[in-house]
Every structure is written in C-alpha cells, then in structure tokens.
Scaffold this active site. Structure first.
Site: not given
Ligand code: NAG
Ligand code: NAG
Length: 362
Positions: A181, A201-202, A223, A254, A256
């Site tokens: 991340d 990742d993020d 991501h 996103r 989540k």
C-alpha cells in the site's frame, strides 16, 4: 561568602535551567538520535539503520528535519516499522534522498498475508505540519502509515515499488511485491498531493478520518485509490479525490467496507477531474461485501453522499473489466449520489444494487 544553606537553595535553579533547543542536531547513526532531537533543527546524513531496529524521530514542536543523504535499512525478518516520525508543527524536508526498504530481500508474493515476516509499515508518520520530497523505494510491504496529530500536508512523495511488479523465485508467477500500500490513512485534516505511487496494492487506503484531500497524484500498477476497507466502528467523512491519474491498476476508484462491519459510516465523498486508463477489474467499485468485490453486502456500514461532481472524471477499462459495480446492502447507501461528471468506457456494465444514482449510465 554565601552560607551553604543559601547555595543549596540555588542548586535546583541551576540544574533546572532549560537547555536551549535553538540548536542543530546532526544524525549519522542511531547513536546520534537522542541528542539530536533535543534541537529544533535536525539534519540527517546518509547511513544504514541496523537490521531489526526502528529509526525513530520523536521531535520537539516546531522542528525542521532536513534529510541530507540516502537512508538504508538492514535486512532482517521482523515486524518493523523501519522509520517513525512524531511531533507537532514539523517541517520535514526529504530533499529527494532515498529511503530504501530492501523490499527484494523480503518479497515472496505473499505480502503480509503469509510467507516471511515483513517489517511494516515502512514509514510511520505521526506528525502535524508538512512532509515534502521524500523518495521511498522497495518497501517490504505497506509503505506509509499516516495518523497525523493535526493538520498535515504530504507533497511530492514517491513510493517506487516498481521492482516488485516482476515475479521472483519465491513468488512463482505472481508479482514479488504484495500488500505494498502507498498510503494507509487514519487521520483528519490531511492533504496528500503531487505524489507518485507505483506498487502492488492500494495507492491510498483511507481507514478513518475526516477532511481528507487526495489531489494531483499519480498511481500506477496497483489496486487504485480506495476508501477502506472499513472495519467496525469507523467513520470516514468529507473526502475529496481530485485531479489524480490512475494507470494499469485493478481498480481506479473504490470504496469498500467489510461485509461483517458494524456501526461504521462513509459520508460526503467527492470525485472530480480524475483520469484512469488500463483498469483490469472494476473502473469504479463501491462495495459493502469486502473481501468480496461483489457478493453478499452487509448492512452495518452506511455510505452516503458519494458524488462525481465539480469536473469530469474519465475511467477507461479493459474489455474484460466492469466499468462500474455498486454492491450495497439494503438501505445502507443513502443520500444524494450525483454522478453526472463520471464517464466510463471500454468494458462491461456491472451490477448496481441498492443505490440510487443520478446523472449517470454506464
Ligand atoms: C537488503 O536486500 C536488498 C535486496 O537484496 C538490497 O537491495 C539492499 O541493498 C539490502 N540492504 C542492505 C542495507 O544491505
Ligand atoms: C482540512 O485539512 C487541511 C489540510 O490539513 C487544512 O489546511 C484545513 O484547515 C482543514 N479544514 C478544516 C475545516 O479544518
């Protein structure tokens, strides 16, 4: 001559006289840190932090830190963090020097979900003030953890984990880097701007906080820009995501929440002027089913006022990807969802469940 009783009375005042912090401390090894942080200017020379130790700067209020050389960290399987900075009203000048986390030593494609223990986060930031021009390469796993103590601006930060895109002997056919991340945020009154993240990742993951702006950043290979994953008892509000570029990533944008989260909310999120290309799974994914992307949404988190307004956001996805998927629990996505400034292209229509979106069709 003064009688001894009078001298004895004076002693405490001499001892207690405060040392002036108006000085410059210089750090060339961990041994120098204790003395240097008594000064409100701290200069850091190039050195290698011994394996298994955290380079911690607990700074006086108002301190200026100047990084004047590259910082490396010895390699060892331990939990970290590698670097930690704390203090109020801090001016942190990275001057473009490198913090090298030694990622390839740890990477096995499993991140923090398995495999060898990886020090994380690499860079723990608990300051108010400003942090600029910090260049981080090869974080073992999650890179920046930001839990600021007051208003904070992070600008011109680079997280370069591009080397983790390739597989290695431990990762099989997967990218070697995982859970890398860029910025994990639990803080309020935060601006992250003009920064670059190349990772697996993020790019950004906001876990809690309010008044958070993420603007004019570039995110690649990971991501995408995320709020969440939201767990129980978390609040995120007043978030602006604007002027960012997302390329070659699983998602562009996103939100989540964990399917089993309770008593949480995400409110007032505005996306404007973002541009995404090369998105492989979902252009925009708003889900209350995490860890599933689309599944059985929970109802313990409310998402309200999610909007694409104030300037065109364009999201171009690959042909096998879904342009937009929204997976809300019954009655859990509320308020006005004005998506009139979102344009998507390239892929399939995703399902929109339990959300009343205006101004947009896929
Ligand atoms: C840790 O290992 C990585 C990967 O082999 C290497 O790039 C890095 O220079 C090493 N760090 C140190 C301080 O030796
Ligand atoms: C929001 O955060 C920014 C960045 O730290 C800060 O400058 C601003 O004052 C904050 N706004 C409010 C209303 O607190």
């Amino acid at each position: 001559m003064l009688p001894w009783t009078v001298l004895a009375l004076l002693v405490p005042y001499v001892v207690a006289a405060p040392a002036s912090s108006d000085c410059t401390g210089t750090i060339s090894s961990l041994d120098d840190v204790t003395d240097a942080v008594e000064c409100t200017t701290v200069n850091v020379n190039s050195f290698t932090v011994p394996a298994g130790e955290t380079f911690t700067l607990s700074l006086l209020s108002g301190t200026t830190v100047n990084i004047n050389g590259d910082i490396a960290f010895g390699n060892e399987t331990w939990s970290g963090p590698l670097f930690e900075v704390k203090g109020d009203d801090i001016t942190f000048n990275g001057n473009g020097y490198r913090f090298d986390g030694g990622g390839p030593y740890y990477w096995d494609g499993e991140g923090t979900d398995g495999g060898v223990t990886k020090p994380h986060p690499m860079m723990k930031v608990e300051i108010s003030g400003t942090m600029t021009d910090v260049y981080v390469v090869n974080s073992p796993a999650q890179c920046f953890s930001v839990s600021n103590t007051g208003p904070l601006t992070l600008s011109d930060i680079t997280v370069d984990n591009s080397q983790g895109n390739a597989a290695n002997s431990a990762s099989g056919s997967d990218p070697a880097g995982a859970n890398t991340d860029g910025f994990d945020v639990a803080g309020s009154d935060l601006l992250i701007t003009k920064s670059t993240v190349i990772n697996q990742d993020d790019c950004l993951a906001i876990n809690s906080g309010s008044n958070i702006t993420f603007s004019d950043n570039s995110c690649a290979d990971g991501h995408g820009i995320s709020i969440g994953s939201i767990s129980s008892d978390k609040t995120v509000s007043d978030v602006v995501i604007s002027g960012n570029t997302v390329t070659n990533s699983q998602q562009a944008l996103r939100i989540k929440s964990d399917a089993d989260a309770t008593d949480s909310s995400v409110s007032s999120v505005t996306y404007s002027n973002n541009k995404a290309t090369g998105i492989t799974k979902y252009g925009v994914l708003i889900t209350q089913s995490y860890p599933d992307s689309v599944g059985t949404p929970g109802t313990g988190t409310t998402f309200s006022g999610i909007s694409f307004t104030g300037g065109a956001t364009t999201v171009a996805v690959e042909s096998t990807a879904e342009m937009v998927a929204v997976d809300c629990g019954s009655g859990s996505c509320t308020g006005t969802w004005d998506w009139s400034d979102l344009t998507t292209s390239g892929g399939e229509d995703g399902a929109i469940t339990n959300a009343d979106i205006s101004g947009f069709t896929q």
